[in-house]
Every structure is written in C-alpha cells, then in structure tokens.
Design a protein around this motif. Structure first.
Motif, PDB file in Angstrom:
ATOM      1  N   SER A 143      37.399  23.329  39.512  1.00  0.00           N
ATOM      2  CA  SER A 143      37.026  24.727  39.712  1.00  0.00           C
ATOM      3  C   SER A 143      37.305  25.134  41.148  1.00  0.00           C
ATOM      4  CB  SER A 143      35.544  24.959  39.390  1.00  0.00           C
ATOM      5  OG  SER A 143      35.187  26.297  39.705  1.00  0.00           O
ATOM      6  N   LEU A 144      38.158  26.142  41.287  1.00  0.00           N
ATOM      7  CA  LEU A 144      38.492  26.712  42.589  1.00  0.00           C
ATOM      8  C   LEU A 144      38.170  28.208  42.604  1.00  0.00           C
ATOM      9  CD1 LEU A 144      41.954  24.960  42.998  1.00  0.00           C
ATOM     10  CD2 LEU A 144      39.852  24.360  44.207  1.00  0.00           C
ATOM     11  N   ALA A 145      37.217  28.611  41.784  1.00  0.00           N
ATOM     12  CA  ALA A 145      36.873  30.020  41.671  1.00  0.00           C
ATOM     13  C   ALA A 145      36.462  30.597  43.025  1.00  0.00           C
ATOM     14  CB  ALA A 145      35.738  30.205  40.656  1.00  0.00           C
ATOM     15  N   HIS A 146      37.008  31.755  43.331  1.00  0.00           N
ATOM     16  CA  HIS A 146      36.699  32.487  44.570  1.00  0.00           C
ATOM     17  C   HIS A 146      37.106  31.699  45.820  1.00  0.00           C
ATOM     18  CE1 HIS A 146      34.552  35.497  42.221  1.00  0.00           C
ATOM     19  NE2 HIS A 146      34.028  34.499  41.554  1.00  0.00           N
ATOM     20  N   CYS A 147      38.101  30.851  45.675  1.00  0.00           N
ATOM     21  CA  CYS A 147      38.673  30.140  46.823  1.00  0.00           C
ATOM     22  C   CYS A 147      40.004  30.816  47.156  1.00  0.00           C
ATOM     23  CB  CYS A 147      38.880  28.662  46.502  1.00  0.00           C
ATOM     24  SG  CYS A 147      37.356  27.733  46.254  1.00  0.00           S
ATOM     25  N   GLU A 148      39.956  31.825  47.985  1.00  0.00           N
ATOM     26  CA  GLU A 148      41.147  32.620  48.237  1.00  0.00           C
ATOM     27  C   GLU A 148      42.162  31.908  49.120  1.00  0.00           C
ATOM     28  OE1 GLU A 148      40.667  36.719  49.110  1.00  0.00           O
ATOM     29  OE2 GLU A 148      38.858  36.930  47.898  1.00  0.00           O
ATOM     30  N   TRP A 149      41.818  30.736  49.619  1.00  0.00           N
ATOM     31  CA  TRP A 149      42.747  29.952  50.411  1.00  0.00           C
ATOM     32  C   TRP A 149      43.766  29.210  49.537  1.00  0.00           C
ATOM     33  CZ3 TRP A 149      41.844  25.106  48.603  1.00  0.00           C
ATOM     34  CH2 TRP A 149      40.555  24.816  48.155  1.00  0.00           C
ATOM     35  N   VAL A 150      43.541  29.169  48.232  1.00  0.00           N
ATOM     36  CA  VAL A 150      44.492  28.497  47.335  1.00  0.00           C
ATOM     37  C   VAL A 150      45.786  29.307  47.302  1.00  0.00           C
ATOM     38  CG1 VAL A 150      44.945  27.759  44.968  1.00  0.00           C
ATOM     39  CG2 VAL A 150      42.637  27.549  45.924  1.00  0.00           C
ATOM     40  N   ASP A 151      46.900  28.667  47.636  1.00  0.00           N
ATOM     41  CA  ASP A 151      48.189  29.358  47.621  1.00  0.00           C
ATOM     42  C   ASP A 151      49.158  28.649  46.677  1.00  0.00           C
ATOM     43  OD1 ASP A 151      48.954  27.083  48.993  1.00  0.00           O
ATOM     44  OD2 ASP A 151      49.287  28.093  50.906  1.00  0.00           O
ATOM     45  N   SER A 152      50.340  29.195  46.555  1.00  0.00           N
ATOM     46  CA  SER A 152      51.298  28.669  45.579  1.00  0.00           C
ATOM     47  C   SER A 152      51.753  27.252  45.928  1.00  0.00           C
ATOM     48  CB  SER A 152      52.509  29.602  45.483  1.00  0.00           C
ATOM     49  OG  SER A 152      53.137  29.742  46.752  1.00  0.00           O
ATOM     50  N   LEU A 153      51.911  26.943  47.217  1.00  0.00           N
ATOM     51  CA  LEU A 153      52.376  25.607  47.603  1.00  0.00           C
ATOM     52  C   LEU A 153      51.344  24.538  47.281  1.00  0.00           C
ATOM     53  CD1 LEU A 153      54.161  26.301  51.011  1.00  0.00           C
ATOM     54  CD2 LEU A 153      55.199  25.784  48.799  1.00  0.00           C
ATOM     55  N   SER A 154      50.080  24.809  47.575  1.00  0.00           N
ATOM     56  CA  SER A 154      49.038  23.820  47.275  1.00  0.00           C
ATOM     57  C   SER A 154      48.842  23.681  45.770  1.00  0.00           C
ATOM     58  CB  SER A 154      47.717  24.199  47.959  1.00  0.00           C
ATOM     59  OG  SER A 154      47.280  25.486  47.570  1.00  0.00           O
ATOM     60  N   LEU A 155      49.005  24.769  45.025  1.00  0.00           N
ATOM     61  CA  LEU A 155      48.883  24.683  43.572  1.00  0.00           C
ATOM     62  C   LEU A 155      50.037  23.884  42.968  1.00  0.00           C
ATOM     63  CD1 LEU A 155      46.919  25.731  41.364  1.00  0.00           C
ATOM     64  CD2 LEU A 155      48.625  27.479  40.857  1.00  0.00           C
ATOM     65  N   ARG A 156      51.214  24.012  43.548  1.00  0.00           N
ATOM     66  CA  ARG A 156      52.356  23.206  43.092  1.00  0.00           C
ATOM     67  C   ARG A 156      52.091  21.727  43.317  1.00  0.00           C
ATOM     68  NH1 ARG A 156      57.387  26.047  42.400  1.00  0.00           N
ATOM     69  NH2 ARG A 156      58.517  24.125  42.839  1.00  0.00           N
ATOM     70  N   SER A 157      51.475  21.393  44.442  1.00  0.00           N
ATOM     71  CA  SER A 157      51.122  20.001  44.710  1.00  0.00           C
ATOM     72  C   SER A 157      50.159  19.482  43.652  1.00  0.00           C
ATOM     73  CB  SER A 157      50.511  19.877  46.110  1.00  0.00           C
ATOM     74  OG  SER A 157      50.124  18.547  46.373  1.00  0.00           O
ATOM     75  N   LEU A 158      49.179  20.307  43.315  1.00  0.00           N
ATOM     76  CA  LEU A 158      48.229  19.922  42.267  1.00  0.00           C
ATOM     77  C   LEU A 158      48.955  19.674  40.947  1.00  0.00           C
ATOM     78  CD1 LEU A 158      45.129  19.727  41.472  1.00  0.00           C
ATOM     79  CD2 LEU A 158      45.398  22.087  40.673  1.00  0.00           C
TER      80      LEU A 158
END
Length: 296
Positions: A143-158
């Motif tokens: 759960s990363l709800a309301h975590c506005e620091w999540v960006d496309s590059l970090s999500l790609r890593s995930l």
C-alpha cells in the motif's frame, strides 16, 4: 492473571521465565500479547527485557498501530534493529516522522517481507520504493496510498523485481500516468487487487491494459479517475471474468451502458443503477418512495 503467572514462584514450580524462551514463551505466549504491553513488560526486570528483545528479534509482524501514533522515532529504530525475519510491516500511522533514514535499514535486512503498508507516509522518497523492490522479491501486498513521492521510475523498479505482487494500492499517487501503470500490470500479471483512485492522470489506456494483462483481477478501484470512459469498462468486463468489485464513483464519463454488463454478472459496484438512484433522490426530497410500475 498473566502478570500473576509471570511473577509467581512456588517450591515445586519456577517462574514463567524458567520455561524455554524460544520454544515456549516467544511462539506460544508472548505472541498473544499486544505490542504495547510487551514494551511495558520489558521494564519489569533485566530478564524480562532480554526476553522481549528476543521476541522482537523473531517477530514476524510489526504493526505500528498497536503502539499508537505517538511512537518515538528512536523507539521504532530500536524495536526492529535486530529483526531479520519480518513478513508483515504496517507503518501507516508513522507519517509525521518516518523518513528513508528510519525505513531503509529495516527494509534492507528483511528479505522475507510479503506485506508492506505505507499509507500516508509522505516524508519518504522514491528511494524507499526502490529499496523495497531490491530487498523484497517475495512481496505480495503493498500500500502506497497518498504517497505522492511515488514516480514512474520507482514503480518500474517495483514491477521489475516484485513480480509476485497480488495487491497494490496507488490511491492518490498523482505522479503516475497511464504509461507507468501499463508497465506495472505487464510485469505483475498476478494482480488480484489494484487501486488507482483519485488520479486524474489515469485513463482508458491504463484500465484496458490492466484488464488484458491481469486475468486474475478481482478488485479494481477507479474512484475519481475522471479520464476513464465506457470503452475501458467494457474491456474490463470482457477480459476479467473473476472481477468481484469495481469502484467508479465520480467517474463522470462512465455510464450504466457499460456498467450493466458487470452488474448482470453480480459484480459489486459502488454506484446504483439509474432507476435506483432516482428513487433514492425522490425519497430524500418527498420523504417516501412512490409506487412505480416497473413493467411500463
């Protein structure tokens, strides 16, 4: 009663601390006590302090809500400094003080984590998600709800490293656009639950790709995704036979013409059919629901 049991000593029986710690006390007794009580218990004596430290080092689940919102930063660091076997980590009420400095060491030494809850932890950075990606290959729920620091590059890593993911909450992760969501679902095809709620950048492209890549999908939250339209909902109905619930409240471009397909299959929707909405509105206005001949 438990306190009396711990402190009781008789000529024929020793105190509770005489029982095997790792075989009896930790797995069969302490696990039933709230974390707050365990922290209080360690102040009784040095023996109890050592016992609780052993318990904390072998704890499989840490939920900060068991301690309360006022958990000091130093206390959190001390509680988990020796633990390398965590499977569940819930830190949703640590948003006032949790930063990468406190979280990254815990993530780095716990490679068996399969559930992580970081809802509202706004002071973290994209480095936290990258660390989770590299350290937690068995992760299933995040759960990363309301975590506005999540960006496309970090999500790609995930997506590249945590392909066993089954549930991801990206509510109000407003940096994410269709492209990032598409990459996630392409890599994580086992997803059963996904929330993209409160994201004005998410549209039909992301929803359609999710439908085509995740046939096991059961729950999808699109609340407030204003760019989502009827076409993607129809694709969702076609490709996701196991879908059980769909949230589309405040999706103003989604109409009953597409939802009726899912409604007929028994999918739980968070919007009522037009006739039902009209009856509720009329009841609110006049105080009763008039008789309507539904056969007309």
């Amino acid at each position: 009663a438990l306190w009396c049991l711990m402190m009781s000593v008789t000529p024929t029986r020793g105190c509770l601390l005489d029982l095997p710690w790792e075989d009896i006390l930790v797995p069969h007794i302490l696990c039933h006590l709230p974390l707050q009580q365990l922290l209080s218990l360690q102040r009784v004596s040095k023996s109890f302090q050592s016992l609780i430290q052993l318990y904390l080092a072998n704890m499989r689940c840490f939920d900060s809500s068991q301690i309360g919102p006022a958990i000091p930063r130093a206390a959190f660091v001390n509680l988990l400094k020796d633990n390398e076997v965590l499977q569940q980590l819930a830190l949703q009420n640590c948003s006032d003080w949790l930063t990468d400095q406190e979280l990254l060491p815990v993530i780095g030494q716990n490679h068996h984590l399969h559930q992580i809850q970081l809802k509202g932890c706004a002071q973290l950075s994209r480095h936290a998600l990258v660390a989770i990606s590299l350290s937690c290959p068995h992760l299933r729920q995040l759960s990363l709800a309301h975590c506005e620091w999540v960006d496309s590059l970090s999500l790609r890593s995930l997506a590249d490293h945590c392909k066993a993911l089954e549930a991801v909450d990206l509510t109000a992760c407003r940096q994410l656009k269709d492209e990032a969501i598409c990459y996630l679902v392409q890599k994580c095809s086992r997803l059963k639950s996904l929330s993209l709620a409160v994201n004005a950048n998410v549209g039909d492209v992301a929803v359609e790709e999710t439908a085509k890549c995740c046939p096991e999908l059961e729950h999808l939250d699109l609340t407030g995704c204003l760019r989502v339209k009827n076409d993607s909902i129809r694709v969702l109905a076609e490709y996701c036979p196991k879908l059980r619930s769909l949230k589309v409240k405040h999706c103003h471009n989604v109409a009953e013409s597409s939802l009726s397909i899912l409604r007929s299959r028994g999918v739980e929707l968070d919007v009522e059919p037009p006739l039902q909405r009209a009856l509720v509105l009329l009841q609110d206005v006049v105080g009763f629901a008039p008789f309507i001949n539904l056969q007309i």
